[in-house]
Each structure stands twice: as structure tokens, then as C-alpha cells.
Motif scaffolding. Structure first.
Motif, PDB file in Angstrom:
ATOM      1  N   ASN A 237      10.769   0.560  -7.455  1.00 18.59           N
ATOM      2  CA  ASN A 237       9.984  -0.375  -6.335  1.00 18.59           C
ATOM      3  C   ASN A 237      11.148  -0.691  -5.072  1.00 18.59           C
ATOM      4  O   ASN A 237      10.788  -0.862  -4.233  1.00 18.59           O
ATOM      5  N   ARG A 238      12.310  -1.106  -5.760  1.00 18.80           N
ATOM      6  CA  ARG A 238      13.325  -1.375  -4.484  1.00 18.80           C
ATOM      7  C   ARG A 238      13.616  -0.063  -3.726  1.00 18.80           C
ATOM      8  O   ARG A 238      13.643  -0.257  -2.718  1.00 18.80           O
ATOM      9  N   MET A 239      13.578   0.955  -4.349  1.00 14.69           N
ATOM     10  CA  MET A 239      13.818   2.284  -3.691  1.00 14.69           C
ATOM     11  C   MET A 239      12.518   2.640  -2.731  1.00 14.69           C
ATOM     12  O   MET A 239      12.716   2.701  -1.752  1.00 14.69           O
ATOM     13  N   ALA A 240      11.508   2.590  -3.384  1.00 13.97           N
ATOM     14  CA  ALA A 240      10.384   2.723  -2.401  1.00 13.97           C
ATOM     15  C   ALA A 240      10.166   1.667  -1.335  1.00 13.97           C
ATOM     16  O   ALA A 240      10.030   2.139  -0.201  1.00 13.97           O
TER      17      ALA A 240
ATOM     18  N   VAL B 204      10.094   2.864   2.566  1.00 15.64           N
ATOM     19  CA  VAL B 204       9.078   2.452   3.225  1.00 15.64           C
ATOM     20  C   VAL B 204       9.614   1.944   4.698  1.00 15.64           C
ATOM     21  O   VAL B 204       9.156   2.364   5.816  1.00 15.64           O
ATOM     22  N   ASP B 205      10.830   1.151   4.539  1.00 18.34           N
ATOM     23  CA  ASP B 205      11.369   0.487   5.746  1.00 18.34           C
ATOM     24  C   ASP B 205      11.977   1.609   6.819  1.00 18.34           C
ATOM     25  O   ASP B 205      11.886   1.558   7.683  1.00 18.34           O
ATOM     26  N   ALA B 206      12.490   2.833   5.917  1.00 13.04           N
ATOM     27  CA  ALA B 206      13.213   3.703   6.652  1.00 13.04           C
ATOM     28  C   ALA B 206      12.157   4.632   7.321  1.00 13.04           C
ATOM     29  O   ALA B 206      12.543   5.358   8.367  1.00 13.04           O
ATOM     30  N   HIS B 207      10.987   4.857   6.713  1.00 14.41           N
ATOM     31  CA  HIS B 207      10.082   5.863   7.265  1.00 14.41           C
ATOM     32  C   HIS B 207       8.611   5.139   7.196  1.00 14.41           C
ATOM     33  O   HIS B 207       7.684   5.477   6.721  1.00 14.41           O
ATOM     34  N   PRO B 208       8.473   4.802   8.591  1.00  8.85           N
ATOM     35  CA  PRO B 208       7.180   4.246   8.886  1.00  8.85           C
ATOM     36  C   PRO B 208       6.297   5.396   8.887  1.00  8.85           C
ATOM     37  O   PRO B 208       6.663   6.556   9.475  1.00  8.85           O
ATOM     38  N   SER B 209       4.987   5.365   8.542  1.00  7.66           N
ATOM     39  CA  SER B 209       4.123   6.411   8.181  1.00  7.66           C
ATOM     40  C   SER B 209       3.739   6.942   9.619  1.00  7.66           C
ATOM     41  O   SER B 209       3.469   6.259  10.814  1.00  7.66           O
ATOM     42  N   SER B 210       3.687   8.353   9.750  1.00  7.29           N
ATOM     43  CA  SER B 210       3.258   8.893  11.011  1.00  7.29           C
ATOM     44  C   SER B 210       2.077   9.908  10.611  1.00  7.29           C
ATOM     45  O   SER B 210       1.632  10.630  11.756  1.00  7.29           O
TER      46      SER B 210
ATOM     47  N   LEU C 112       6.228  10.601 -12.401  1.00  9.02           N
ATOM     48  CA  LEU C 112       7.246  10.760 -13.148  1.00  9.02           C
ATOM     49  C   LEU C 112       8.425  10.108 -13.026  1.00  9.02           C
ATOM     50  O   LEU C 112       9.499   9.816 -13.545  1.00  9.02           O
ATOM     51  N   LEU C 113       8.640  10.189 -11.534  1.00  8.29           N
ATOM     52  CA  LEU C 113       9.885   9.327 -10.829  1.00  8.29           C
ATOM     53  C   LEU C 113       9.954   8.170 -11.466  1.00  8.29           C
ATOM     54  O   LEU C 113      11.003   7.574 -11.605  1.00  8.29           O
ATOM     55  N   VAL C 114       8.627   7.244 -11.231  1.00 13.15           N
ATOM     56  CA  VAL C 114       8.464   5.823 -11.589  1.00 13.15           C
ATOM     57  C   VAL C 114       8.949   5.719 -13.165  1.00 13.15           C
ATOM     58  O   VAL C 114       9.911   4.823 -13.381  1.00 13.15           O
ATOM     59  N   GLU C 115       8.814   6.667 -14.145  1.00 11.84           N
ATOM     60  CA  GLU C 115       9.033   6.633 -15.309  1.00 11.84           C
ATOM     61  C   GLU C 115      10.467   6.684 -15.474  1.00 11.84           C
ATOM     62  O   GLU C 115      11.260   5.946 -16.357  1.00 11.84           O
TER      63      GLU C 115
ATOM     64  N   ARG D 136       0.943  -1.172  -0.110  1.00 14.48           N
ATOM     65  CA  ARG D 136      -0.035  -0.111  -0.173  1.00 14.48           C
ATOM     66  C   ARG D 136       0.796   1.340  -0.092  1.00 14.48           C
ATOM     67  O   ARG D 136       0.479   2.199  -0.840  1.00 14.48           O
ATOM     68  N   LEU D 137       1.866   1.290   0.947  1.00  9.58           N
ATOM     69  CA  LEU D 137       2.679   2.337   0.871  1.00  9.58           C
ATOM     70  C   LEU D 137       3.562   2.730  -0.510  1.00  9.58           C
ATOM     71  O   LEU D 137       3.750   3.714  -0.892  1.00  9.58           O
ATOM     72  N   VAL D 138       3.988   1.610  -0.986  1.00  8.07           N
ATOM     73  CA  VAL D 138       4.695   1.722  -2.201  1.00  8.07           C
ATOM     74  C   VAL D 138       3.746   2.159  -3.247  1.00  8.07           C
ATOM     75  O   VAL D 138       4.093   3.107  -3.972  1.00  8.07           O
ATOM     76  N   GLU D 139       2.550   1.664  -3.348  1.00  8.88           N
ATOM     77  CA  GLU D 139       1.658   2.277  -4.038  1.00  8.88           C
ATOM     78  C   GLU D 139       1.312   3.735  -4.061  1.00  8.88           C
ATOM     79  O   GLU D 139       1.285   4.581  -5.011  1.00  8.88           O
ATOM     80  N   ILE D 140       1.344   4.104  -2.834  1.00  4.56           N
ATOM     81  CA  ILE D 140       1.138   5.488  -2.287  1.00  4.56           C
ATOM     82  C   ILE D 140       2.087   6.494  -3.018  1.00  4.56           C
ATOM     83  O   ILE D 140       2.124   7.332  -3.652  1.00  4.56           O
ATOM     84  N   VAL D 141       3.379   6.094  -2.910  1.00  3.11           N
ATOM     85  CA  VAL D 141       4.736   6.842  -3.138  1.00  3.11           C
ATOM     86  C   VAL D 141       4.755   6.734  -4.831  1.00  3.11           C
ATOM     87  O   VAL D 141       4.917   8.025  -5.463  1.00  3.11           O
ATOM     88  N   GLY D 142       4.218   5.665  -5.461  1.00  8.04           N
ATOM     89  CA  GLY D 142       4.194   5.615  -6.897  1.00  8.04           C
ATOM     90  C   GLY D 142       3.321   6.645  -7.438  1.00  8.04           C
ATOM     91  O   GLY D 142       3.603   7.167  -8.399  1.00  8.04           O
TER      92      GLY D 142
END
Lengths: 317, 263
Positions: free
Chosen positions: B73-76, B80-86, B62-65, B51-57
Motif C-alpha cells: 500500500n505504501r509503494m502503490a 499513484v503520486d508519481a504516475h497520474p493516470s493518462s 502476487l506482488l501484494v502477497e 481506486r488507483l491503489v485498488e487497480i494496481v493491487g
């Protein structure tokens, strides 16, 4: 991509501790008819054509922003349609501190939108300052019930209105649960006076996932506390079902809806689609199916009154 | 700690760790019919990341492209692991992405990526920023000639400025127009980009050095007369007032100012 879950009774008010609507100065929200979840893909068509939809449910968080186009469009749509607010981040069951920033923002939006009601889910979304953006399950224990009742009362007092809480789809349940979900919900509404959003699809999903008859759930909910139905699609994975909201409503869920109408009477009904959003016309067809089922089940009087209100509304609009 | 709090911490830790076979979690869940309980708990652990990867994408199409789906996907996932959502609003989940790209290997080797994200983030912030009426040229129509020097300005609440060290704006513009992105370059001098919302539409454009300097000073409350003097020091003095007036007209026509008033 793997299927992901959506991120998203007869109550005896004479019992000690029960809060009746009249005691609080609130009355049961009205039957609004047949509505849709408002999605940005359909903004233009709605604003240009003003389709005959009885009401819209907005996702509160989408409009909890400072300004700009989202709020401007919402102002235009609410001028023509009744609106209800539906949130995903209230996290009413969380044991973390209440999120006052969120509550302030929610209250400000409710003051702007003047919705018919404000709903969220009976779940938690995170603790220790984290939001997992998911509707997470709770153990159905007396301890959890006491905690959630106090949170519901706190939020209701702050917002100055009764909440509407929705049953969520679950994929696991806790070994230490002391009662079934429907008993927990019944007790929650009895103690706090909150109303219930009965998500027919979620009942179907949870019943399949946990191996009980969805009709037991339906019959365990006090009939006079339900003010809204959600109808949505899911993904059947064989051994379990995931509540994905990316498919049309299944026949089984429509059949359960028929039974829910039979038990709960006229309750505001909507199609909730969150992904793989189809053209508006497709959702209107699904909504029409719900309306036809209601026409077969409900006393004609209740729908006639609704039709009169709708015709008058669109005549004036 | 209440039992409910214990259970919530336990589940959250399992989800954040992506561990659907976490013994502590499985011990508190009921084993029912159908799929094994670890598989069912896995619905939550998988959904969290997906879900969070999808949100970032969705926030940064344009970054995905530009990166390609695999690298994105690797970066996202790392983000996600470095930034749990707050945040309670998914709209703001990607707000640390630019900094993440600028600070972490291997992405910091390609600084244009962080700057592409900064442009998009500024546009998104302008899109739903606070509503604020914009001043127009007509607001100055009754001004006496001697009052112009005392004019002070308030930027529109949607305005953000960025400083790009790469040709990220050129890359972003090409991707936005559906063209092939040019090769990345480090610029000789930083490029100022101004981002704002005109009516309901978010916009971005580069500012030349002189305009960027005058805009910055105007935002600090420096009066128009002083801005003209600064322009005279910067470049040809005889055309300084004309240049400053031209910038001001551009700001007013584009809706960059909330107010222009005499102090």
C-alpha cells in the motif's frame, strides 16, 4: 476500506434547434425489458445455462482491447442476447482536447458489437491529459451547456449514432450553477438529440446529498427521451450517500423506480452491480423485483409484447 | 481559458494533491445542508487514490502477497503520486509499475519485485493481445527436404520475451502455486522468459541460452538453415540440426509462431 463512489420530460421537438429522431434517420431505441450489467464473475454461468435475461450492458472499456478471451466471450454472449455498451471514459464534459484514440477504439468496438445503443456519463474524468477515473461533477451553467452540446454533437457525428447520457451521483455542487441538473439534462437532450440513461439510484443519491426531492428531478426530465434505467445500491454514510454499487438496490430506490416507470413508461431496466459481486441468482432476484414493480405500474400490453419477444427469442436460441 | 476549463483545472489539481480543504476549490462549491463541503469534496480526493491503489493491487495480486499489504500500500500510493493516470482504460494503469520499482528506493534494492511485475504485465498483455492464428506442425507437412533451410518464421502476436536477472520466475511460480516464495537470488547469467498466449491461455516458461538465441534470430527473419549453422557454432555440430528441429517443433506445438513459410 472506505466506501468509494462508483467509477465508474416531455420534449417539444417543434422548438427551433431541436433534432428529432426522424430528421437524423435514427429512431428511439426499443424497450428491451429487464437486463443486467455483464460481469466476468458470471461468464461461465451465462454461457453454460443461458439464463432468461432480456439483455446485457457491457462496460465498453473492458472490451477495448486488441483480442483474446474478453472479446471471444463477448462474441458468444452477443450471439444470444441483445447488448448495449456503457462507457466510463468518454469524458464528454471535459474541456481538454477530444480523445480521438479513445473515440476510434469506441467506434471500432461498436462496429463489432452492434449494440442497441452506446452510453456514457454526463461528466468529465480529467483534463490536461490526466484521467482521474472518476465521474466528476459539472457546473450547470449556460457556458458548460454550450460546450457539452458541441462535444455531444461532435461525438455523435463521429460515431454515426446518437449517444445515451447518464446522470451521475454527485457529492458537491458549484455555487455558480444557474439551473438545476434536470433542466440542464433536458436542454442538453433538446439541443443535441441525445437520449438519456436515467440512473434512479444516482438521482436518489444526489437528491439526498444536495437536499432536494428526487421527484422534482424525475418530473423535470422529458418523458420521451429516457431509454434506459439503472438500478444500483449505495452506501449511506449518514450525512451523505456514496454511490458504491456494492449493495443490493435499496427499498427507497425501488420506490423511486416505481415513480419513474409511472412517468416514463416502459424503459429498459437493469441492475448495475460493480463491486462485491453476488451470485447471478441474487441479481436475478433483484431484477425480478423490478419486473414485478413494472407489471404493477405499466399497461399490461407493453410487457405482454416483451414477453412474446422474449419467448420467441429463447425458443429460437 | 473558459470558466468551465478553470473549474476543471481547479478541481483536478485539488484531487491530485489530495487536498480536500483546498481554499480555491471550497470557494467555488456550494455549502449545503448535511456534511461540510470539505468532507464532501474529500469523497473525490480519497476515492482517487483508493481506486488507483485498488487497480494496481488487482493487477498484481502476487506482488501484494509477496510484499505484504502494508509495504504494497505504501509503494502503490507512491506510484499513484508519481504516475497520474493518462489512460482511458484502467487495464493499462499499472504499465509503468515495473520501471517504478526498478528505479526508486527502497524497492530497487529488491530487483526481484520489478521482475515479478514484468512477468505479470507480460502475461496480462498476452491475455488480451491481438488475435492471430498460430502455425502448427501440419503446416510443414508437405515441405520437401530441400525447402527446410529456407524456412522463415513470424512470431505469434502475443509473444513477449523478458530477461530476468533474479530468480523472480521461481518466486512468481511458487506464489502462483500457493507455495512459500524462495529467498531472492541474483542469477549468475540472465534468464530469458518467453510469454505468450496458447489458444486463450497466457503462458510463461524459461528458455535455455541456445533456444533463446535461436528464437531471437528467428524473430529477425533468419532462415532455418542459418539457425542450424548458428546452433552448430554454439554447441556440438553433429546434433545441431536435430536440436534446432526440436526447438522448432516446440514452438509450433505451443503456438508461438504465426507462420512458418519458405522465403
Amino acid at each position: 476500506m472506505t466506501a468509494q463512489p462508483k467509477v465508474s420530460k416531455e420534449l417539444d421537438l417543434r422548438d427551433a434547434g431541436a433534432r428529432s429522431s426522424t430528421e437524423n434517420g435514427f429512431s428511439k431505441p426499443p424497450f428491451l425489458g429487464f437486463g443486467l450489467g455483464l460481469r466476468s464473475e458470471h461468464y461461465s454461468e451465462i454461457l453454460d445455462n443461458r439464463p432468461p435475461i432480456d439483455w446485457f450492458e457491457i462496460l465498453s472499456e473492458n472490451f477495448m482491447v486488441p483480442g483474446g478471451q474478453p472479446l471471444k466471450i463477448l462474441d458468444q454472449i452477443r450471439a444470444s442476447y441483445p447488448i448495449v455498451m456503457h462507457g466510463v471514459s468518454l469524458s464528454i464534459a471535459s474541456t481538454g482536447e477530444p480523445n480521438w484514440d479513445y473515440l476510434r477504439s469506441l467506434k471500432a468496438l461498436a462496429e463489432r458489437v452492434e449494440p442497441r445503443w452506446v452510453s456514457d456519463h454526463l461528466c468529465w474524468t480529467g483534463v490536461h491529459g490526466v484521467n482521474l477515473h472518476d465521474l466528476l461533477p459539472i457546473p450547470y451553467t449556460q457556458e458548460a451547456l454550450g460546450h457539452i452540446c458541441s462535444r455531444v454533437q461532435l461525438v455523435q457525428e463521429y460515431l454515426g449514432r446518437e449517444l445515451v447520457l447518464e446522470n451521475v451521483s454527485t457529492y458537491v455542487d458549484f455555487a455558480e450553477s444557474e439551473m438545476p441538473e434536470w433542466e440542464f439534462l433536458s436542454e442538453l437532450t433538446r439541443r443535441t438529440g441525445c437520449w438519456l440513461l436515467f440512473d434512479v439510484n444516482n438521482v436518489y443519491v444526489s437528491a439526498r446529498n444536495h437536499g432536494y426531492d428526487p421527484v422534482r428531478f424525475l418530473e423535470g426530465i422529458p418523458a420521451d427521451r429516457v431509454v434506459q434505467f439503472h438500478l444500483a445500491g449505495h452506501s449511506d454514510m449518514g450525512d451523505y450517500i456514496i454511490d458504491t454499487h456494492d449493495h443490493p438496490v435499496s427499498d427507497e430506490v425501488f420506490e423511486l423506480y416505481r415513480k419513474a416507470l409511472d412517468r416514463f413508461g416502459p424503459v429498459s431496466t437493469m441492475i448495475e452491480r460493480d463491486d462485491n459481486i453476488p451470485p447471478l441468482a441474487d441479481l436475478l432476484e433483484e431484477l425480478e423485483r423490478a419486473r414485478r414493480i413494472a407489471e404493477n405500474v405499466l399497461p399490461s400490453q407493453s410487457l405482454l409484447q416483451l414477453n412474446d419477444r422474449r419467448n420467441e427469442h429463447f425458443r429460437r436460441a | 481559458m473558459s470558466r468551465l476549463a478553470e473549474l476543471q483545472s481547479l478541481l483536478q489539481n485539488g484531487i491530485l494533491a489530495g487536498d480536500n480543504e483546498c481554499d480555491g476549490v471550497l470557494a467555488v462549491l456550494r455549502t449545503g445542508n448535511g456534511a461540510p463541503v470539505a468532507e464532501r469534496f474529500g469523497i473525490y480526493t480519497n476515492a482517487y487514490r483508493a481506486r488507483l491503489v485498488e487497480i494496481v493491487g488487482k493487477d498484481h495480486e502476487l506482488l501484494v502477497e509477496y510484499m505484504g499489504e502494508d509495504l504494497f500500500n505504501r509503494m502503490a500510493l507512491e506510484y499513484v503520486d508519481a504516475h497520474p493516470s493518462s489512460t482511458t482504460n484502467a487495464r493499462y494503469y499499472s504499465r509503468n509499475l515495473s520501471l517504478f520499482l526498478a528505479e526508486n528506493e527502497p524497492y530497487k534494492r529488491w530487483p526481484q519485485m520489478a521482475e515479478i511485475v514484468s512477468i505479470q504485465t507480460a502475461l496480462d498483455d498476452a491475455f488480451d493481445s491481438e488475435d492471430n492464428l498460430a502455425a502448427g506442425l501440419e503446416d510443414l507437412s508437405g515441405l520437401a527436404p530441400e525447402q527446410w533451410a529456407g524456412l522463415v518464421f513470424e512470431p505469434h502476436s502475443s509473444v513477449r520475451t523478458l530477461e530476468a536477472t533474479t530468480n523472480a520466475f521461481e518466486i512468481w511460480s511458487a506464489l502462483k502455486a500457493g507455495h512459500e516464495a524462495p529467498p531472492p537470488e541474483i542469477l549468475d547469467t540472465k534468464l530469458t522468459l518467453i510469454v505468450w498466449r496458447q489458444d486463450l491461455t497466457p503462458k510463461v516458461r524459461p528458455q535455455g541460452y541456445e533456444e533463446a538465441m535461436l528464437w531471437k534470430e528467428a524473430g529477425r527473419g533468419v532462415a532455418f538453415g542459418v539457425l542450424c549453422e548458428m546452433a552448430a557454432t554454439f554447441d556440438q555440430p553433429e546434433t545441431a540440426a536435430e536440436r534446432a528441429a526440436s526447438y522448432l517443433a516446440g514452438w509450433l506445438n505451443a503456438g508461438l509462431l504465426a507462420s512458418a513459410r519458405t522465403c
